[in-house]
Design a protein around this motif. Structure first.
Motif, PDB file in Angstrom:
ATOM      1  N   GLY A  77     -42.565  -1.979  11.842  1.00 35.50           N
ATOM      2  CA  GLY A  77     -43.335  -0.778  11.540  1.00 35.50           C
ATOM      3  C   GLY A  77     -42.709   0.071  10.453  1.00 35.50           C
ATOM      4  O   GLY A  77     -41.701  -0.278   9.826  1.00 35.50           O
ATOM      5  N   SER A  78     -43.314   1.234  10.265  1.00 35.27           N
ATOM      6  CA  SER A  78     -42.863   2.162   9.227  1.00 35.27           C
ATOM      7  C   SER A  78     -41.669   2.981   9.714  1.00 35.27           C
ATOM      8  O   SER A  78     -41.291   2.936  10.889  1.00 35.27           O
ATOM      9  N   LYS A  79     -41.096   3.752   8.808  1.00 36.07           N
ATOM     10  CA  LYS A  79     -39.968   4.614   9.158  1.00 36.07           C
ATOM     11  C   LYS A  79     -40.373   5.674  10.181  1.00 36.07           C
ATOM     12  O   LYS A  79     -39.615   5.997  11.097  1.00 36.07           O
ATOM     13  N   GLY A  80     -41.609   6.200  10.054  1.00 36.57           N
ATOM     14  CA  GLY A  80     -42.101   7.200  10.995  1.00 36.57           C
ATOM     15  C   GLY A  80     -42.220   6.638  12.405  1.00 36.57           C
ATOM     16  O   GLY A  80     -41.921   7.324  13.383  1.00 36.57           O
ATOM     17  N   THR A  81     -42.680   5.385  12.498  1.00 35.13           N
ATOM     18  CA  THR A  81     -42.797   4.729  13.801  1.00 35.13           C
ATOM     19  C   THR A  81     -41.432   4.563  14.449  1.00 35.13           C
ATOM     20  O   THR A  81     -41.266   4.798  15.652  1.00 35.13           O
ATOM     21  N   ARG A  82     -40.443   4.158  13.641  1.00 35.80           N
ATOM     22  CA  ARG A  82     -39.084   3.976  14.169  1.00 35.80           C
ATOM     23  C   ARG A  82     -38.504   5.302  14.656  1.00 35.80           C
ATOM     24  O   ARG A  82     -37.862   5.368  15.704  1.00 35.80           O
ATOM     25  N   GLN A  83     -38.728   6.357  13.879  1.00 30.54           N
ATOM     26  CA  GLN A  83     -38.206   7.672  14.270  1.00 30.54           C
ATOM     27  C   GLN A  83     -38.847   8.162  15.562  1.00 30.54           C
ATOM     28  O   GLN A  83     -38.177   8.722  16.439  1.00 30.54           O
ATOM     29  N   LYS A  84     -40.151   7.953  15.710  1.00 28.62           N
ATOM     30  CA  LYS A  84     -40.846   8.345  16.936  1.00 28.62           C
ATOM     31  C   LYS A  84     -40.319   7.570  18.130  1.00 28.62           C
ATOM     32  O   LYS A  84     -40.089   8.138  19.208  1.00 28.62           O
ATOM     33  N   ALA A  85     -40.101   6.263  17.935  1.00 28.95           N
ATOM     34  CA  ALA A  85     -39.603   5.425  19.033  1.00 28.95           C
ATOM     35  C   ALA A  85     -38.202   5.846  19.457  1.00 28.95           C
ATOM     36  O   ALA A  85     -37.900   5.955  20.650  1.00 28.95           O
ATOM     37  N   VAL A  86     -37.346   6.122  18.473  1.00 34.36           N
ATOM     38  CA  VAL A  86     -35.967   6.516  18.783  1.00 34.36           C
ATOM     39  C   VAL A  86     -35.941   7.864  19.507  1.00 34.36           C
ATOM     40  O   VAL A  86     -35.223   8.045  20.498  1.00 34.36           O
ATOM     41  N   SER A  87     -36.742   8.817  19.048  1.00 32.70           N
ATOM     42  CA  SER A  87     -36.716  10.160  19.619  1.00 32.70           C
ATOM     43  C   SER A  87     -37.198  10.179  21.069  1.00 32.70           C
ATOM     44  O   SER A  87     -36.729  10.989  21.874  1.00 32.70           O
ATOM     45  N   THR A  88     -38.157   9.316  21.412  1.00 33.29           N
ATOM     46  CA  THR A  88     -38.682   9.309  22.776  1.00 33.29           C
ATOM     47  C   THR A  88     -37.980   8.323  23.693  1.00 33.29           C
ATOM     48  O   THR A  88     -37.961   8.521  24.910  1.00 33.29           O
ATOM     49  N   CYS A  89     -37.395   7.271  23.123  1.00 31.22           N
ATOM     50  CA  CYS A  89     -36.783   6.230  23.948  1.00 31.22           C
ATOM     51  C   CYS A  89     -35.278   6.437  24.175  1.00 31.22           C
ATOM     52  O   CYS A  89     -34.734   5.945  25.156  1.00 31.22           O
ATOM     53  N   ALA A  90     -34.613   7.154  23.268  1.00 25.81           N
ATOM     54  CA  ALA A  90     -33.155   7.342  23.384  1.00 25.81           C
ATOM     55  C   ALA A  90     -32.751   8.009  24.701  1.00 25.81           C
ATOM     56  O   ALA A  90     -31.842   7.519  25.391  1.00 25.81           O
ATOM     57  N   PRO A  91     -33.377   9.129  25.103  1.00 16.82           N
ATOM     58  CA  PRO A  91     -32.980   9.723  26.387  1.00 16.82           C
ATOM     59  C   PRO A  91     -33.262   8.815  27.566  1.00 16.82           C
ATOM     60  O   PRO A  91     -32.499   8.800  28.545  1.00 16.82           O
ATOM     61  N   HIS A  92     -34.349   8.051  27.496  1.00 17.82           N
ATOM     62  CA  HIS A  92     -34.680   7.119  28.572  1.00 17.82           C
ATOM     63  C   HIS A  92     -33.611   6.035  28.702  1.00 17.82           C
ATOM     64  O   HIS A  92     -33.174   5.697  29.811  1.00 17.82           O
ATOM     65  N   LEU A  93     -33.177   5.490  27.573  1.00 16.26           N
ATOM     66  CA  LEU A  93     -32.134   4.459  27.599  1.00 16.26           C
ATOM     67  C   LEU A  93     -30.807   5.025  28.090  1.00 16.26           C
ATOM     68  O   LEU A  93     -30.075   4.360  28.842  1.00 16.26           O
ATOM     69  N   ALA A  94     -30.468   6.250  27.670  1.00 18.62           N
ATOM     70  CA  ALA A  94     -29.232   6.885  28.144  1.00 18.62           C
ATOM     71  C   ALA A  94     -29.264   7.070  29.658  1.00 18.62           C
ATOM     72  O   ALA A  94     -28.277   6.809  30.358  1.00 18.62           O
ATOM     73  N   SER A  95     -30.408   7.490  30.183  1.00 16.32           N
ATOM     74  CA  SER A  95     -30.565   7.668  31.623  1.00 16.32           C
ATOM     75  C   SER A  95     -30.450   6.334  32.350  1.00 16.32           C
ATOM     76  O   SER A  95     -29.798   6.236  33.395  1.00 16.32           O
ATOM     77  N   LEU A  96     -31.086   5.305  31.800  1.00 12.18           N
ATOM     78  CA  LEU A  96     -31.056   3.974  32.423  1.00 12.18           C
ATOM     79  C   LEU A  96     -29.642   3.418  32.465  1.00 12.18           C
ATOM     80  O   LEU A  96     -29.194   2.913  33.502  1.00 12.18           O
ATOM     81  N   VAL A  97     -28.921   3.497  31.347  1.00 11.67           N
ATOM     82  CA  VAL A  97     -27.552   2.955  31.282  1.00 11.67           C
ATOM     83  C   VAL A  97     -26.638   3.718  32.233  1.00 11.67           C
ATOM     84  O   VAL A  97     -25.831   3.121  32.976  1.00 11.67           O
ATOM     85  N   ASN A  98     -26.763   5.039  32.255  1.00 14.59           N
ATOM     86  CA  ASN A  98     -25.916   5.855  33.129  1.00 14.59           C
ATOM     87  C   ASN A  98     -26.140   5.516  34.602  1.00 14.59           C
ATOM     88  O   ASN A  98     -25.191   5.326  35.368  1.00 14.59           O
ATOM     89  N   PHE A  99     -27.412   5.452  35.013  1.00 10.59           N
ATOM     90  CA  PHE A  99     -27.703   5.161  36.426  1.00 10.59           C
ATOM     91  C   PHE A  99     -27.309   3.740  36.792  1.00 10.59           C
ATOM     92  O   PHE A  99     -26.820   3.496  37.904  1.00 10.59           O
ATOM     93  N   SER A 100     -27.515   2.791  35.886  1.00 11.25           N
ATOM     94  CA  SER A 100     -27.147   1.400  36.164  1.00 11.25           C
ATOM     95  C   SER A 100     -25.635   1.257  36.331  1.00 11.25           C
ATOM     96  O   SER A 100     -25.166   0.500  37.189  1.00 11.25           O
ATOM     97  N   CYS A 101     -24.866   1.988  35.523  1.00 12.62           N
ATOM     98  CA  CYS A 101     -23.399   1.960  35.671  1.00 12.62           C
ATOM     99  C   CYS A 101     -23.000   2.516  37.035  1.00 12.62           C
ATOM    100  O   CYS A 101     -22.155   1.942  37.722  1.00 12.62           O
ATOM    101  N   GLY A 102     -23.617   3.635  37.428  1.00  6.73           N
ATOM    102  CA  GLY A 102     -23.322   4.215  38.728  1.00  6.73           C
ATOM    103  C   GLY A 102     -23.689   3.293  39.870  1.00  6.73           C
ATOM    104  O   GLY A 102     -22.930   3.148  40.843  1.00  6.73           O
ATOM    105  N   ALA A 103     -24.868   2.646  39.784  1.00  2.00           N
ATOM    106  CA  ALA A 103     -25.297   1.707  40.818  1.00  2.00           C
ATOM    107  C   ALA A 103     -24.374   0.498  40.872  1.00  2.00           C
ATOM    108  O   ALA A 103     -24.059  -0.014  41.960  1.00  2.00           O
ATOM    109  N   CYS A 104     -23.919   0.046  39.711  1.00  2.00           N
ATOM    110  CA  CYS A 104     -22.980  -1.087  39.655  1.00  2.00           C
ATOM    111  C   CYS A 104     -21.661  -0.731  40.338  1.00  2.00           C
ATOM    112  O   CYS A 104     -21.114  -1.533  41.106  1.00  2.00           O
TER     113      CYS A 104
END
Length: 280
Positions: free
Chosen positions: A198-225
Protein backbone atom coordinates in the motif's frame (compact mmCIF):
# COMPACT_ATOMS: atom_id res chain seq x y z
CA UNK A 1 2.36 0.53 47.75
CA UNK A 2 -0.05 -2.23 46.71
CA UNK A 3 -3.05 -0.04 47.52
CA UNK A 4 -1.54 2.85 45.52
CA UNK A 5 -1.00 0.54 42.54
CA UNK A 6 -4.59 -0.71 42.73
CA UNK A 7 -5.99 2.83 42.97
CA UNK A 8 -3.84 3.92 40.01
CA UNK A 9 -5.15 1.01 37.91
CA UNK A 10 -8.75 1.82 38.91
CA UNK A 11 -8.42 5.53 38.12
CA UNK A 12 -6.65 5.04 34.78
CA UNK A 13 -9.09 2.44 33.44
CA UNK A 14 -12.23 4.14 34.77
CA UNK A 15 -11.09 7.44 33.24
CA UNK A 16 -10.79 5.93 29.77
CA UNK A 17 -14.09 4.02 30.10
CA UNK A 18 -15.85 7.29 31.00
CA UNK A 19 -14.11 9.12 28.15
CA UNK A 20 -15.27 6.51 25.62
CA UNK A 21 -18.83 6.36 26.96
CA UNK A 22 -19.35 10.14 27.23
CA UNK A 23 -17.91 11.22 23.86
CA UNK A 24 -19.95 10.50 20.75
CA UNK A 25 -16.87 10.82 18.54
CA UNK A 26 -15.51 7.66 20.20
CA UNK A 27 -18.65 5.60 19.63
CA UNK A 28 -16.90 3.48 17.01
CA UNK A 29 -16.26 -0.29 17.04
CA UNK A 30 -12.57 0.05 17.88
CA UNK A 31 -13.30 2.14 20.97
CA UNK A 32 -16.17 -0.12 22.04
CA UNK A 33 -13.76 -3.07 22.04
CA UNK A 34 -11.24 -0.92 23.92
CA UNK A 35 -13.89 -0.19 26.53
CA UNK A 36 -14.45 -3.94 26.93
CA UNK A 37 -10.68 -4.37 27.36
CA UNK A 38 -10.53 -1.70 30.09
CA UNK A 39 -13.50 -3.28 31.90
CA UNK A 40 -11.62 -6.58 31.85
CA UNK A 41 -8.57 -4.89 33.42
CA UNK A 42 -10.80 -3.70 36.27
CA UNK A 43 -12.27 -7.20 36.56
CA UNK A 44 -8.86 -8.90 36.79
CA UNK A 45 -7.42 -6.33 39.19
CA UNK A 46 -10.40 -6.70 41.50
CA UNK A 47 -9.86 -10.46 41.46
CA UNK A 48 -6.34 -9.95 42.83
CA UNK A 49 -5.88 -6.80 44.87
CA UNK A 50 -8.66 -6.77 47.53
CA UNK A 51 -7.78 -10.25 48.81
CA UNK A 52 -4.05 -9.53 48.52
CA UNK A 53 -4.45 -6.34 50.57
CA UNK A 54 -6.34 -8.26 53.26
CA UNK A 55 -3.54 -10.84 53.38
CA UNK A 56 -0.86 -8.15 53.71
CA UNK A 57 -2.71 -6.55 56.64
CA UNK A 58 -3.49 -9.88 58.33
CA UNK A 59 -1.19 -11.57 60.82
CA UNK A 60 -2.41 -15.05 59.81
CA UNK A 61 -2.32 -15.68 56.06
CA UNK A 62 -5.28 -18.05 55.73
CA UNK A 63 -7.95 -17.81 53.05
CA UNK A 64 -11.43 -19.39 53.27
CA UNK A 65 -11.83 -21.99 50.53
CA UNK A 66 -14.77 -20.15 48.96
CA UNK A 67 -12.63 -17.02 48.45
CA UNK A 68 -9.76 -19.11 47.10
CA UNK A 69 -11.96 -20.78 44.48
CA UNK A 70 -13.60 -17.43 43.65
CA UNK A 71 -10.20 -15.83 43.06
CA UNK A 72 -9.16 -18.80 40.94
CA UNK A 73 -12.28 -18.32 38.78
CA UNK A 74 -11.85 -14.54 38.47
CA UNK A 75 -8.18 -14.62 37.50
CA UNK A 76 -8.42 -17.40 34.92
CA UNK A 77 -11.54 -15.93 33.30
CA UNK A 78 -9.72 -12.58 33.20
CA UNK A 79 -6.84 -14.17 31.28
CA UNK A 80 -9.18 -15.85 28.79
CA UNK A 81 -11.19 -12.67 28.25
CA UNK A 82 -7.97 -10.67 27.76
CA UNK A 83 -6.79 -12.85 24.89
CA UNK A 84 -10.24 -12.90 23.28
CA UNK A 85 -10.51 -9.11 23.58
CA UNK A 86 -7.14 -8.75 21.85
CA UNK A 87 -8.23 -11.23 19.15
CA UNK A 88 -11.46 -9.31 18.47
CA UNK A 89 -9.51 -6.05 18.30
CA UNK A 90 -7.09 -7.55 15.77
CA UNK A 91 -10.07 -8.71 13.66
CA UNK A 92 -11.49 -5.18 13.80
CA UNK A 93 -8.17 -3.71 12.63
CA UNK A 94 -7.99 -6.29 9.84
CA UNK A 95 -11.41 -5.23 8.54
CA UNK A 96 -10.61 -1.51 8.88
CA UNK A 97 -7.27 -1.72 7.04
CA UNK A 98 -7.78 -4.58 4.56
CA UNK A 99 -11.49 -4.11 3.77
CA UNK A 100 -12.20 -0.40 4.40
CA UNK A 101 -15.11 -0.19 1.92
CA UNK A 102 -16.93 -3.12 3.57
CA UNK A 103 -16.04 -2.13 7.14
CA UNK A 104 -19.33 -0.41 8.04
CA UNK A 105 -21.43 -3.20 6.55
CA UNK A 106 -19.33 -5.92 8.22
CA UNK A 107 -18.90 -4.35 11.66
CA UNK A 108 -22.57 -3.79 12.49
CA UNK A 109 -24.05 -3.17 15.94
CA UNK A 110 -25.29 -6.78 16.07
CA UNK A 111 -21.87 -8.17 15.18
CA UNK A 112 -20.19 -5.98 17.79
CA UNK A 113 -22.64 -7.24 20.42
CA UNK A 114 -22.02 -10.87 19.40
CA UNK A 115 -18.23 -10.46 19.50
CA UNK A 116 -18.28 -8.85 22.95
CA UNK A 117 -20.69 -11.53 24.23
CA UNK A 118 -18.41 -14.31 23.00
CA UNK A 119 -15.39 -12.51 24.49
CA UNK A 120 -16.95 -12.61 27.95
CA UNK A 121 -19.19 -15.70 27.95
CA UNK A 122 -16.66 -18.26 26.70
CA UNK A 123 -14.01 -17.63 29.41
CA UNK A 124 -16.64 -17.40 32.16
CA UNK A 125 -18.24 -20.73 31.20
CA UNK A 126 -14.92 -22.55 30.73
CA UNK A 127 -13.52 -21.28 34.03
CA UNK A 128 -16.76 -22.04 35.87
CA UNK A 129 -16.46 -25.70 34.88
CA UNK A 130 -12.75 -25.73 35.78
CA UNK A 131 -13.41 -24.21 39.22
CA UNK A 132 -16.25 -26.69 39.83
CA UNK A 133 -13.92 -29.61 39.03
CA UNK A 134 -11.28 -28.24 41.41
CA UNK A 135 -13.89 -27.71 44.12
CA UNK A 136 -14.94 -31.37 43.89
CA UNK A 137 -11.42 -32.61 44.69
CA UNK A 138 -10.52 -34.02 48.09
CA UNK A 139 -7.60 -31.88 49.30
CA UNK A 140 -4.95 -33.27 51.66
CA UNK A 141 -2.90 -30.07 51.92
CA UNK A 142 -3.74 -26.44 52.60
CA UNK A 143 -0.60 -24.46 51.75
CA UNK A 144 -0.32 -22.60 48.42
CA UNK A 145 3.14 -21.19 47.82
CA UNK A 146 1.89 -18.16 45.91
CA UNK A 147 0.34 -14.83 46.80
CA UNK A 148 -2.95 -15.78 45.10
CA UNK A 149 -4.98 -18.93 44.47
CA UNK A 150 -4.54 -20.58 41.09
CA UNK A 151 -5.95 -23.80 39.67
CA UNK A 152 -2.70 -25.73 39.32
CA UNK A 153 -1.69 -25.03 42.92
CA UNK A 154 -5.08 -26.28 44.14
CA UNK A 155 -4.93 -29.44 42.03
CA UNK A 156 -1.44 -30.24 43.40
CA UNK A 157 -2.94 -30.39 46.93
CA UNK A 158 -5.43 -33.11 45.97
CA UNK A 159 -5.31 -36.70 47.26
CA UNK A 160 -7.90 -37.95 44.78
CA UNK A 161 -7.37 -38.65 41.08
CA UNK A 162 -6.70 -35.41 39.17
CA UNK A 163 -6.56 -36.79 35.60
CA UNK A 164 -9.80 -35.08 34.54
CA UNK A 165 -8.67 -31.79 36.11
CA UNK A 166 -5.29 -31.91 34.37
CA UNK A 167 -6.78 -32.73 30.96
CA UNK A 168 -9.46 -30.07 31.24
CA UNK A 169 -6.94 -27.52 32.56
CA UNK A 170 -4.69 -28.14 29.54
CA UNK A 171 -7.70 -27.85 27.23
CA UNK A 172 -8.79 -24.53 28.76
CA UNK A 173 -5.26 -23.13 28.63
CA UNK A 174 -4.74 -24.22 25.01
CA UNK A 175 -8.15 -22.97 23.86
CA UNK A 176 -7.83 -19.65 25.69
CA UNK A 177 -4.33 -18.92 24.36
CA UNK A 178 -3.78 -20.60 20.99
CA UNK A 179 -7.18 -19.99 19.33
CA UNK A 180 -7.02 -16.20 19.87
CA UNK A 181 -3.33 -16.14 18.88
CA UNK A 182 -4.10 -17.92 15.59
CA UNK A 183 -6.72 -15.29 14.77
CA UNK A 184 -4.35 -12.48 15.77
CA UNK A 185 -1.47 -13.83 13.66
CA UNK A 186 -3.78 -14.35 10.66
CA UNK A 187 -5.10 -10.78 10.95
CA UNK A 188 -1.63 -9.28 11.18
CA UNK A 189 -0.28 -11.30 8.28
CA UNK A 190 -3.08 -9.84 6.15
CA UNK A 191 -2.41 -6.34 7.52
CA UNK A 192 1.32 -6.72 6.83
CA UNK A 193 0.64 -7.67 3.19
CA UNK A 194 -1.51 -4.56 2.74
CA UNK A 195 1.15 -2.37 4.36
CA UNK A 196 3.90 -3.70 2.11
CA UNK A 197 1.87 -3.15 -1.05
CA UNK A 198 0.00 0.00 0.00
CA UNK A 199 0.77 3.69 0.13
CA UNK A 200 2.69 5.56 2.81
CA UNK A 201 -0.60 6.83 4.29
CA UNK A 202 -1.90 3.28 4.62
CA UNK A 203 1.28 2.19 6.41
CA UNK A 204 1.10 5.14 8.80
CA UNK A 205 -2.55 4.41 9.62
CA UNK A 206 -1.76 0.74 10.24
CA UNK A 207 1.19 1.53 12.50
CA UNK A 208 -0.70 4.14 14.53
CA UNK A 209 -3.64 1.82 15.27
CA UNK A 210 -1.82 -1.51 15.50
CA UNK A 211 1.27 -0.53 17.55
CA UNK A 212 -0.54 -0.23 20.92
CA UNK A 213 -2.38 -3.48 20.24
CA UNK A 214 0.88 -5.32 19.54
CA UNK A 215 2.52 -3.81 22.64
CA UNK A 216 -0.41 -5.00 24.75
CA UNK A 217 -0.32 -8.47 23.18
CA UNK A 218 3.44 -8.93 23.69
CA UNK A 219 3.29 -7.66 27.28
CA UNK A 220 0.40 -9.94 28.28
CA UNK A 221 1.90 -12.95 26.49
CA UNK A 222 5.19 -12.47 28.37
CA UNK A 223 3.30 -12.30 31.66
CA UNK A 224 1.25 -15.40 30.82
CA UNK A 225 4.43 -17.23 29.80
CA UNK A 226 6.06 -16.37 33.16
CA UNK A 227 2.98 -17.66 35.00
CA UNK A 228 2.77 -20.94 33.04
CA UNK A 229 6.49 -21.63 33.47
CA UNK A 230 6.32 -20.96 37.18
CA UNK A 231 3.28 -23.22 37.59
CA UNK A 232 4.63 -26.12 35.57
CA UNK A 233 8.35 -26.04 36.39
CA UNK A 234 10.39 -25.92 39.58
CA UNK A 235 11.45 -22.29 40.06
CA UNK A 236 12.75 -22.59 43.62
CA UNK A 237 16.27 -21.76 42.45
CA UNK A 238 15.10 -18.21 41.70
CA UNK A 239 14.99 -15.62 44.51
CA UNK A 240 11.62 -15.48 46.23
CA UNK A 241 11.09 -11.79 45.41
CA UNK A 242 11.69 -12.49 41.71
CA UNK A 243 9.22 -15.40 41.76
CA UNK A 244 6.56 -13.19 43.33
CA UNK A 245 7.20 -10.45 40.76
CA UNK A 246 6.95 -12.90 37.84
CA UNK A 247 3.75 -14.45 39.19
CA UNK A 248 2.13 -11.02 39.56
CA UNK A 249 3.42 -9.52 36.29
CA UNK A 250 0.43 -10.51 34.13
CA UNK A 251 -2.04 -9.23 36.74
CA UNK A 252 -0.41 -5.87 37.52
CA UNK A 253 1.53 -4.65 34.47
CA UNK A 254 -1.19 -5.31 31.88
CA UNK A 255 -3.99 -3.37 33.67
CA UNK A 256 -1.55 -0.48 34.11
CA UNK A 257 0.04 -0.62 30.65
CA UNK A 258 -3.13 -0.74 28.54
CA UNK A 259 -4.68 2.60 29.60
CA UNK A 260 -1.30 4.31 29.35
CA UNK A 261 -0.49 2.91 25.89
CA UNK A 262 -3.92 3.44 24.35
CA UNK A 263 -4.53 6.74 26.11
CA UNK A 264 -1.26 8.20 24.83
CA UNK A 265 -1.05 6.57 21.40
CA UNK A 266 -4.54 7.00 19.97
CA UNK A 267 -4.85 10.67 19.03
CA UNK A 268 -8.60 11.05 19.68
CA UNK A 269 -8.33 9.63 23.19
CA UNK A 270 -5.16 11.57 23.94
CA UNK A 271 -6.73 14.91 23.02
CA UNK A 272 -9.91 14.27 25.04
CA UNK A 273 -7.96 12.99 28.08
CA UNK A 274 -5.67 16.05 28.00
CA UNK A 275 -8.65 18.36 27.85
CA UNK A 276 -10.17 16.63 30.88
CA UNK A 277 -7.03 16.38 33.00
CA UNK A 278 -5.67 19.86 32.24
CA UNK A 279 -8.99 21.66 32.02
CA UNK A 280 -8.97 25.01 33.76
Amino acid sequence: MVLSLYLLILCANVLLIVVICMNRSLHEPMYVFLCSLFVNELYGSTGLFPLLLLQILSDVHTVPDVFCFLQNFLLYSYGGAEYLNLAVMSYDRYLAICCPLQYNTQMTVNRIAILISVTWCCPLLLCLVMTSLSNSLHLCGNIIEKVYCDNFSIVKLACSDTTVNNIYGLFVSSFSIFCPLILIFYSYIKILKICLSGSKGTRQKAVSTCAPHLASLVNFSCGACFEIMQSRFNMKTLPNVLRIFLSLYWLTCQPLLNPVVYGLTLSKMRIICKSLVFAE
